[in-house]
Scaffold this motif. Structure first.
Motif, mmCIF file in Angstrom:
data_model
loop_
_atom_site.group_PDB
_atom_site.id
_atom_site.type_symbol
_atom_site.label_atom_id
_atom_site.label_comp_id
_atom_site.label_asym_id
_atom_site.label_seq_id
_atom_site.Cartn_x
_atom_site.Cartn_y
_atom_site.Cartn_z
ATOM 1 N N SER A 292 -2.516 0.937 7.011
ATOM 2 C CA SER A 292 -3.380 2.000 7.509
ATOM 3 C C SER A 292 -2.900 3.339 6.974
ATOM 4 C CB SER A 292 -3.367 2.021 9.046
ATOM 5 O OG SER A 292 -4.156 3.082 9.559
ATOM 6 N N GLY A 293 -3.820 4.181 6.572
ATOM 7 C CA GLY A 293 -3.484 5.539 6.194
ATOM 8 C C GLY A 293 -2.852 5.666 4.828
ATOM 9 N N GLU A 294 -1.930 6.617 4.718
ATOM 10 C CA GLU A 294 -1.280 6.949 3.448
ATOM 11 C C GLU A 294 0.231 6.870 3.588
ATOM 12 O OE1 GLU A 294 -3.135 7.563 0.856
ATOM 13 O OE2 GLU A 294 -5.080 7.784 1.860
ATOM 14 N N ASP A 295 0.910 6.619 2.467
ATOM 15 C CA ASP A 295 2.372 6.711 2.442
ATOM 16 C C ASP A 295 2.729 8.172 2.215
ATOM 17 O OD1 ASP A 295 5.082 6.373 2.225
ATOM 18 O OD2 ASP A 295 5.016 5.622 0.164
ATOM 19 N N ASP A 296 2.948 8.885 3.310
ATOM 20 C CA ASP A 296 3.147 10.331 3.238
ATOM 21 C C ASP A 296 4.605 10.740 3.108
ATOM 22 O OD1 ASP A 296 3.636 9.341 5.775
ATOM 23 O OD2 ASP A 296 2.921 11.138 6.813
ATOM 24 N N THR A 297 5.523 9.791 3.026
ATOM 25 C CA THR A 297 6.949 10.142 2.965
ATOM 26 C C THR A 297 7.660 9.612 1.725
ATOM 27 O OG1 THR A 297 7.676 8.165 4.180
ATOM 28 C CG2 THR A 297 7.064 10.119 5.488
ATOM 29 N N GLY A 298 7.226 8.481 1.201
ATOM 30 C CA GLY A 298 7.900 7.883 0.053
ATOM 31 C C GLY A 298 9.249 7.285 0.382
ATOM 32 N N HIS A 299 9.520 7.026 1.674
ATOM 33 C CA HIS A 299 10.825 6.504 2.076
ATOM 34 C C HIS A 299 11.052 5.066 1.619
ATOM 35 C CE1 HIS A 299 11.733 9.980 4.306
ATOM 36 N NE2 HIS A 299 11.239 9.651 5.476
ATOM 37 N N ASN A 300 9.975 4.293 1.547
ATOM 38 C CA ASN A 300 10.128 2.840 1.457
ATOM 39 C C ASN A 300 9.440 2.254 0.236
ATOM 40 O OD1 ASN A 300 11.396 2.468 4.198
ATOM 41 N ND2 ASN A 300 9.444 3.389 4.831
ATOM 42 N N LYS A 301 9.898 1.075 -0.144
ATOM 43 C CA LYS A 301 9.251 0.313 -1.208
ATOM 44 C C LYS A 301 7.934 -0.244 -0.660
ATOM 45 C CE LYS A 301 9.903 -3.881 -3.980
ATOM 46 N NZ LYS A 301 10.828 -5.036 -4.213
ATOM 47 N N ILE A 302 6.829 0.103 -1.302
ATOM 48 C CA ILE A 302 5.505 -0.319 -0.852
ATOM 49 C C ILE A 302 4.916 -1.274 -1.886
ATOM 50 C CG2 ILE A 302 3.202 0.411 -0.145
ATOM 51 C CD1 ILE A 302 5.350 1.561 1.640
ATOM 52 N N LEU A 303 4.495 -2.437 -1.437
ATOM 53 C CA LEU A 303 3.866 -3.397 -2.327
ATOM 54 C C LEU A 303 2.399 -3.048 -2.530
ATOM 55 C CD1 LEU A 303 5.225 -6.925 -1.287
ATOM 56 C CD2 LEU A 303 6.057 -5.380 -3.063
ATOM 57 N N ARG A 304 1.961 -3.116 -3.767
ATOM 58 C CA ARG A 304 0.551 -2.913 -4.087
ATOM 59 C C ARG A 304 -0.176 -4.241 -4.266
ATOM 60 N NH1 ARG A 304 0.448 1.967 -2.048
ATOM 61 N NH2 ARG A 304 2.062 3.297 -2.981
ATOM 62 N N GLU A 305 0.599 -5.316 -4.462
ATOM 63 C CA GLU A 305 0.040 -6.653 -4.615
ATOM 64 C C GLU A 305 0.848 -7.630 -3.798
ATOM 65 O OE1 GLU A 305 0.300 -7.634 -8.747
ATOM 66 O OE2 GLU A 305 -1.538 -6.550 -9.276
ATOM 67 N N SER A 306 0.215 -8.720 -3.367
ATOM 68 C CA SER A 306 0.975 -9.809 -2.770
ATOM 69 C C SER A 306 1.804 -10.476 -3.863
ATOM 70 C CB SER A 306 0.029 -10.839 -2.132
ATOM 71 O OG SER A 306 -0.592 -11.633 -3.134
ATOM 72 N N LEU A 307 2.719 -11.342 -3.480
ATOM 73 C CA LEU A 307 3.561 -12.013 -4.471
ATOM 74 C C LEU A 307 2.780 -13.040 -5.284
ATOM 75 C CD1 LEU A 307 6.917 -12.421 -2.488
ATOM 76 C CD2 LEU A 307 6.249 -10.649 -4.132
ATOM 77 N N ARG A 308 1.529 -13.254 -4.932
ATOM 78 C CA ARG A 308 0.634 -14.081 -5.753
ATOM 79 C C ARG A 308 -0.280 -13.233 -6.630
ATOM 80 N NH1 ARG A 308 0.572 -19.491 -4.867
ATOM 81 N NH2 ARG A 308 1.801 -20.185 -3.089
ATOM 82 N N GLY A 309 -0.063 -11.914 -6.596
ATOM 83 C CA GLY A 309 -0.805 -11.034 -7.487
ATOM 84 C C GLY A 309 -2.122 -10.528 -6.956
ATOM 85 N N THR A 310 -2.408 -10.748 -5.669
ATOM 86 C CA THR A 310 -3.643 -10.242 -5.078
ATOM 87 C C THR A 310 -3.431 -8.798 -4.630
ATOM 88 O OG1 THR A 310 -4.107 -12.471 -4.236
ATOM 89 C CG2 THR A 310 -5.436 -10.656 -3.368
ATOM 90 N N ALA A 311 -4.316 -7.908 -5.009
ATOM 91 C CA ALA A 311 -4.194 -6.494 -4.632
ATOM 92 C C ALA A 311 -4.267 -6.361 -3.106
ATOM 93 C CB ALA A 311 -5.310 -5.674 -5.283
ATOM 94 N N ILE A 312 -3.358 -5.594 -2.531
ATOM 95 C CA ILE A 312 -3.353 -5.386 -1.073
ATOM 96 C C ILE A 312 -4.679 -4.791 -0.625
ATOM 97 C CG2 ILE A 312 -2.216 -4.200 0.846
ATOM 98 C CD1 ILE A 312 -0.537 -6.437 -0.474
ATOM 99 N N SER A 313 -5.296 -3.980 -1.473
ATOM 100 C CA SER A 313 -6.579 -3.374 -1.099
ATOM 101 C C SER A 313 -7.635 -4.419 -0.784
ATOM 102 C CB SER A 313 -7.073 -2.442 -2.224
ATOM 103 O OG SER A 313 -7.201 -3.169 -3.447
ATOM 104 N N GLU A 314 -7.518 -5.610 -1.355
ATOM 105 C CA GLU A 314 -8.489 -6.672 -1.090
ATOM 106 C C GLU A 314 -8.437 -7.137 0.370
ATOM 107 O OE1 GLU A 314 -10.820 -8.083 -3.241
ATOM 108 O OE2 GLU A 314 -10.261 -6.324 -4.441
ATOM 109 N N PHE A 315 -7.276 -6.994 0.992
ATOM 110 C CA PHE A 315 -7.117 -7.458 2.381
ATOM 111 C C PHE A 315 -7.535 -6.380 3.380
ATOM 112 C CE2 PHE A 315 -3.797 -9.554 -0.172
ATOM 113 C CZ PHE A 315 -4.175 -10.873 0.006
ATOM 114 N N LEU A 316 -7.763 -5.176 2.918
ATOM 115 C CA LEU A 316 -8.013 -4.041 3.811
ATOM 116 C C LEU A 316 -9.486 -3.697 3.934
ATOM 117 C CD1 LEU A 316 -5.025 -1.875 2.598
ATOM 118 C CD2 LEU A 316 -5.193 -3.055 4.783
ATOM 119 N N ARG A 317 -10.346 -4.515 3.399
ATOM 120 C CA ARG A 317 -11.774 -4.229 3.430
ATOM 121 C C ARG A 317 -12.368 -4.577 4.792
ATOM 122 N NH1 ARG A 317 -13.948 -6.138 -2.575
ATOM 123 N NH2 ARG A 317 -12.569 -4.768 -3.759
#
Length: 317
Positions: A292-317
């Protein structure tokens, strides 16, 4: 990423109950039939470890397999659950708009299994000996908020097969010191009876962390969280919680916990390996999921894809 978090957000009445009691639920996420279908597929898919984040060889000990932490990272069906708006909208209404999922765990309870000790978790250093989450300004010796846990019943959770228990309002005070160390011993599993109830903590005795060794939880105030499969409970990890033993002959109980924090929380600070419950896992494939929202701090490692290569955005629709 900007999402409308209005549809499933908690009402002001629900938020007031949550602030006072430290939990809310049961809440229905899936119908029993939907949950049956999800769990039937997930049981098959978790057997495939070809993309799993953690290797098994160093992780398995006693009754605990920490290699099965974070299976949402490689099982897309579980990632879809982590990002379910019926969960994340409610989490955002508590934590604020910018929310990460940093951990998921299976919690099975099989026939004959002991109940789980009363416990609280703030930094999650309780077993690993090192803080796994730190809120802004928090140190490993100061009381923070812990994590928001969403515990979903993948099977029916009854008093007989080991449902969760909580002590409402107990999140306002920490009764345990996570800077202490517990002694791990697999011989303790399914061998302890405490106040007449078989209870343990996966090879540890959680009482070793008590600030006051003579203190006892007020079990007379406990609430049993009986849940139908597909329902969840949302609670602060600093809330006193436990579970009953499974005294059935055939019925197993399966819970799946998803853990959320604001993006301002530092996850696994200065840590590249987690060692707990007699096992060890490297964090090189781990990453938090922005639900939810935005990564406004940059503190943490954020995945953009699952480990199977599916874009996280696909799960957020």
């Amino acid at each position: 990423m900007t999402l409308d978090t209005q549809q499933w957000q908690l009402s002001e009445t629900e938020l007031e109950f949550f602030r006072e009691n430290g939990y809310i639920g049961p809440l229905t996420i899936y119908t029993p039939e939907e949950m049956d279908a999800l769990w039937r597929r997930a049981r098959r898919e978790v057997l495939d470890r070809s993309h799993a984040a953690y290797p098994v060889d160093e992780a398995l000990s006693g009754a605990t397999n920490i290699a099965n932490y974070d299976r949402h990272l490689d099982v897309d069906l579980l990632m879809q659950h982590v990002c379910n708006r019926k969960i994340t909208d409610r989490a955002a209404s508590i934590l604020g708009p910018n929310v990460l999922c940093w951990r998921t765990e299976f919690f099975p309870k099989y026939p004959g299994d002991e109940g789980t000790d009363w416990h609280q978790a703030d930094t999650f250093a309780n077993a690993s000996g090192k803080p796994q989450i730190l809120w802004p300004g928090e140190t490993d010796t100061e009381f923070g908020k812990g994590t928001l846990t969403v515990w979903t019943a993948f099977t029916d959770a009854t008093r007989e097969n080991g449902c969760l228990q909580v002590i409402p309002g107990s999140h306002h005070r920490m009764n345990y010191d996570e800077t202490k160390r517990m002694s791990y011993d697999t011989a303790q599993i399914n061998s302890k009876v405490k106040d007449g109830v078989p209870r343990g903590f996966f090879g540890y005795d959680y009482r070793e962390l008590q600030i006051d060794p003579d203190w006892r939880p007020s079990e007379e105030d406990a609430f049993d969280l009986v849940m139908r499969r597909g329902q969840c409970v949302i609670f602060w990890s600093t809330l006193m919680h436990a579970s009953l033993p499974n005294v059935t002959a055939k019925s197993h109980r399966m819970g799946f916990a998803t853990r959320y924090v604001p993006t301002s929380v530092r996850v696994y600070p200065d840590t590249d390996r987690v060692e707990e419950y007699g096992g060890s896992i490297p964090l090189d494939k781990w990453g938090a999921v922005l639900v939810s929202g935005e990564d406004d701090t940059g503190h943490n490692k954020i995945l953009r894809e699952s480990l199977r290569g599916t874009a996280i955005s696909e799960f957020l629709r």
